[in-house]
Design a protein around this motif. Structure first.
Motif, PDB file in Angstrom:
ATOM      1  N   ALA A  64      -5.798  36.617  46.514  1.00 21.41           N
ATOM      2  CA  ALA A  64      -6.338  36.390  47.853  1.00 21.41           C
ATOM      3  C   ALA A  64      -5.514  37.244  48.802  1.00 21.41           C
ATOM      4  CB  ALA A  64      -6.245  34.918  48.222  1.00 21.41           C
ATOM      5  N   HIS A  65      -6.055  37.507  49.953  1.00 23.92           N
ATOM      6  CA  HIS A  65      -5.330  38.287  50.952  1.00 23.92           C
ATOM      7  C   HIS A  65      -4.845  37.323  52.025  1.00 23.92           C
ATOM      8  CE1 HIS A  65      -6.359  42.128  49.159  1.00 23.92           C
ATOM      9  NE2 HIS A  65      -7.505  41.550  48.833  1.00 23.92           N
ATOM     10  N   GLY A 108      -4.757  25.630  37.976  1.00 23.02           N
ATOM     11  CA  GLY A 108      -4.648  24.467  38.848  1.00 23.02           C
ATOM     12  C   GLY A 108      -6.011  24.162  39.431  1.00 23.02           C
ATOM     13  N   HIS A 109      -6.033  23.445  40.527  1.00 29.61           N
ATOM     14  CA  HIS A 109      -7.310  23.137  41.179  1.00 29.61           C
ATOM     15  C   HIS A 109      -7.849  24.374  41.891  1.00 29.61           C
ATOM     16  CE1 HIS A 109      -4.666  22.887  44.667  1.00 29.61           C
ATOM     17  NE2 HIS A 109      -5.738  22.900  45.443  1.00 29.61           N
ATOM     18  N   GLU A 110      -9.168  24.488  41.943  1.00 27.61           N
ATOM     19  CA  GLU A 110      -9.760  25.597  42.690  1.00 27.61           C
ATOM     20  C   GLU A 110      -9.561  25.325  44.166  1.00 27.61           C
ATOM     21  OE1 GLU A 110     -13.783  28.300  43.024  1.00 27.61           O
ATOM     22  OE2 GLU A 110     -13.932  26.353  42.072  1.00 27.61           O
ATOM     23  N   CYS A 138       3.266  30.467  62.307  1.00 29.33           N
ATOM     24  CA  CYS A 138       4.429  30.294  61.425  1.00 29.33           C
ATOM     25  C   CYS A 138       4.222  30.866  60.030  1.00 29.33           C
ATOM     26  CB  CYS A 138       4.788  28.808  61.321  1.00 29.33           C
ATOM     27  SG  CYS A 138       3.508  27.794  60.530  1.00 29.33           S
ATOM     28  N   GLN A 139       3.044  31.416  59.758  1.00 28.56           N
ATOM     29  CA  GLN A 139       2.671  32.011  58.470  1.00 28.56           C
ATOM     30  C   GLN A 139       2.600  30.997  57.326  1.00 28.56           C
ATOM     31  OE1 GLN A 139       4.952  34.014  60.543  1.00 28.56           O
ATOM     32  NE2 GLN A 139       2.949  34.772  61.167  1.00 28.56           N
ATOM     33  N   ALA A 140       2.547  29.704  57.644  1.00 34.22           N
ATOM     34  CA  ALA A 140       2.406  28.683  56.599  1.00 34.22           C
ATOM     35  C   ALA A 140       1.066  28.862  55.895  1.00 34.22           C
ATOM     36  CB  ALA A 140       2.496  27.284  57.197  1.00 34.22           C
ATOM     37  N   VAL A 141       1.069  28.674  54.577  1.00 37.68           N
ATOM     38  CA  VAL A 141      -0.153  28.758  53.772  1.00 37.68           C
ATOM     39  C   VAL A 141      -0.447  27.369  53.238  1.00 37.68           C
ATOM     40  CG1 VAL A 141      -1.232  29.748  51.719  1.00 37.68           C
ATOM     41  CG2 VAL A 141       0.323  31.139  53.109  1.00 37.68           C
ATOM     42  N   THR A 142      -1.667  26.901  53.482  1.00 35.12           N
ATOM     43  CA  THR A 142      -2.092  25.593  52.997  1.00 35.12           C
ATOM     44  C   THR A 142      -3.250  25.793  52.037  1.00 35.12           C
ATOM     45  OG1 THR A 142      -1.478  24.601  55.115  1.00 35.12           O
ATOM     46  CG2 THR A 142      -2.914  23.307  53.685  1.00 35.12           C
ATOM     47  N   SER A 143      -3.150  25.197  50.853  1.00 33.16           N
ATOM     48  CA  SER A 143      -4.237  25.251  49.878  1.00 33.16           C
ATOM     49  C   SER A 143      -5.175  24.080  50.136  1.00 33.16           C
ATOM     50  CB  SER A 143      -3.684  25.155  48.455  1.00 33.16           C
ATOM     51  OG  SER A 143      -2.870  26.267  48.177  1.00 33.16           O
ATOM     52  N   HIS A 157     -11.416  33.329  46.862  1.00 33.83           N
ATOM     53  CA  HIS A 157     -10.943  34.497  47.619  1.00 33.83           C
ATOM     54  C   HIS A 157     -10.913  34.230  49.123  1.00 33.83           C
ATOM     55  CE1 HIS A 157     -10.368  37.712  44.742  1.00 33.83           C
ATOM     56  NE2 HIS A 157     -11.420  37.280  44.087  1.00 33.83           N
ATOM     57  N   LEU A 158     -11.389  33.052  49.535  1.00 25.61           N
ATOM     58  CA  LEU A 158     -11.501  32.757  50.960  1.00 25.61           C
ATOM     59  C   LEU A 158     -10.137  32.454  51.574  1.00 25.61           C
ATOM     60  CD1 LEU A 158     -13.302  32.214  53.447  1.00 25.61           C
ATOM     61  CD2 LEU A 158     -13.440  29.836  52.670  1.00 25.61           C
ATOM     62  N   THR A 159      -9.858  33.118  52.681  1.00 24.70           N
ATOM     63  CA  THR A 159      -8.669  32.852  53.475  1.00 24.70           C
ATOM     64  C   THR A 159      -9.117  32.723  54.923  1.00 24.70           C
ATOM     65  OG1 THR A 159      -7.294  34.145  51.971  1.00 24.70           O
ATOM     66  CG2 THR A 159      -6.389  33.683  54.146  1.00 24.70           C
ATOM     67  N   VAL A 160      -8.746  31.618  55.543  1.00 19.00           N
ATOM     68  CA  VAL A 160      -9.082  31.382  56.940  1.00 19.00           C
ATOM     69  C   VAL A 160      -7.792  31.468  57.743  1.00 19.00           C
ATOM     70  CG1 VAL A 160     -10.071  29.778  58.614  1.00 19.00           C
ATOM     71  CG2 VAL A 160     -11.007  29.892  56.283  1.00 19.00           C
ATOM     72  N   PHE A 161      -7.774  32.378  58.701  1.00 16.28           N
ATOM     73  CA  PHE A 161      -6.601  32.548  59.564  1.00 16.28           C
ATOM     74  C   PHE A 161      -6.818  31.760  60.851  1.00 16.28           C
ATOM     75  CE2 PHE A 161      -6.536  36.160  56.761  1.00 16.28           C
ATOM     76  CZ  PHE A 161      -5.199  36.314  56.470  1.00 16.28           C
ATOM     77  N   GLY A 162      -5.755  31.185  61.358  1.00 19.55           N
ATOM     78  CA  GLY A 162      -5.818  30.419  62.595  1.00 19.55           C
ATOM     79  C   GLY A 162      -4.422  29.947  62.958  1.00 19.55           C
ATOM     80  N   ARG A 163      -4.357  28.768  63.571  1.00 20.90           N
ATOM     81  CA  ARG A 163      -3.052  28.208  63.946  1.00 20.90           C
ATOM     82  C   ARG A 163      -2.981  26.771  63.454  1.00 20.90           C
ATOM     83  NH1 ARG A 163      -0.039  31.056  67.375  1.00 20.90           N
ATOM     84  NH2 ARG A 163       0.913  29.255  68.370  1.00 20.90           N
TER      85      ARG A 163
END
Length: 143
Positions: free
Chosen positions: A74-75, A88-90, A99-104, A128-134
């Motif tokens: 993923a990007h 693992g789980h999809e 803060c650049q935290a990544v949450t699955s 492949h989905l990545t949602v950027f926000g705050r």
């Protein structure tokens, strides 16, 4: 790596005509251990136990492991792709621009979105989905 999945991934390699090598085993183990990792992070982890493994081996192996479905990328930033195990789980990713935290997030939580896309005749690849926000913490800091 759990015994049940050991045989599965080894069989997946052999079924596709790939040999099981110590380097492939170390690289897959590093991805499993790190959770989400760039190729450079995988290389650093592998070199702790196998200093002779180089960057090109890691990149080629990650491509092979993705081709046979053992890892995905993923990007999560504008830098190198981030790899994670498919064992693992999809999930898809939320990335905080503060803060650049990544949450699955489990893909089941996207059911309304997936349904809306299905109504248009489209099947998304949520891995492949990545949602950027705050995130809530960073959003609270700006108020």
């Amino acid at each position: 790596m759990p015994d049940g999945t050991d045989k599965d991934w080894r069989a997946a390699l052999r079924d596709r005509g790939y040999r099981l090598t110590p380097q492939r085993e170390l690289i897959l183990a590093a991805v499993d251990e790190l959770g989400h990792a760039t190729p450079d992070e995988v290389l650093a982890r592998v070199q702790v136990t196998a200093s002779a493994v180089n960057a090109s081996t890691v990149y080629r192996t990650l491509e092979v492991l993705e081709e046979i479905g053992l890892v995905r990328h993923a990007h999560l930033s504008d830098r190198a792709p981030t790899y994670h195990s498919t064992r693992g789980h999809e999930h898809f990713h939320l990335v905080c621009r503060g803060c650049q935290a990544v949450t699955s997030i489990d893909t089941a939580e996207a059911a309304p979105f997936v349904d809306a896309l299905a109504a248009r005749g489209f099947t998304p690849d949520l891995g492949h989905l990545t949602v950027f926000g705050r995130c809530a913490t960073c959003e609270g800091e700006t108020r």
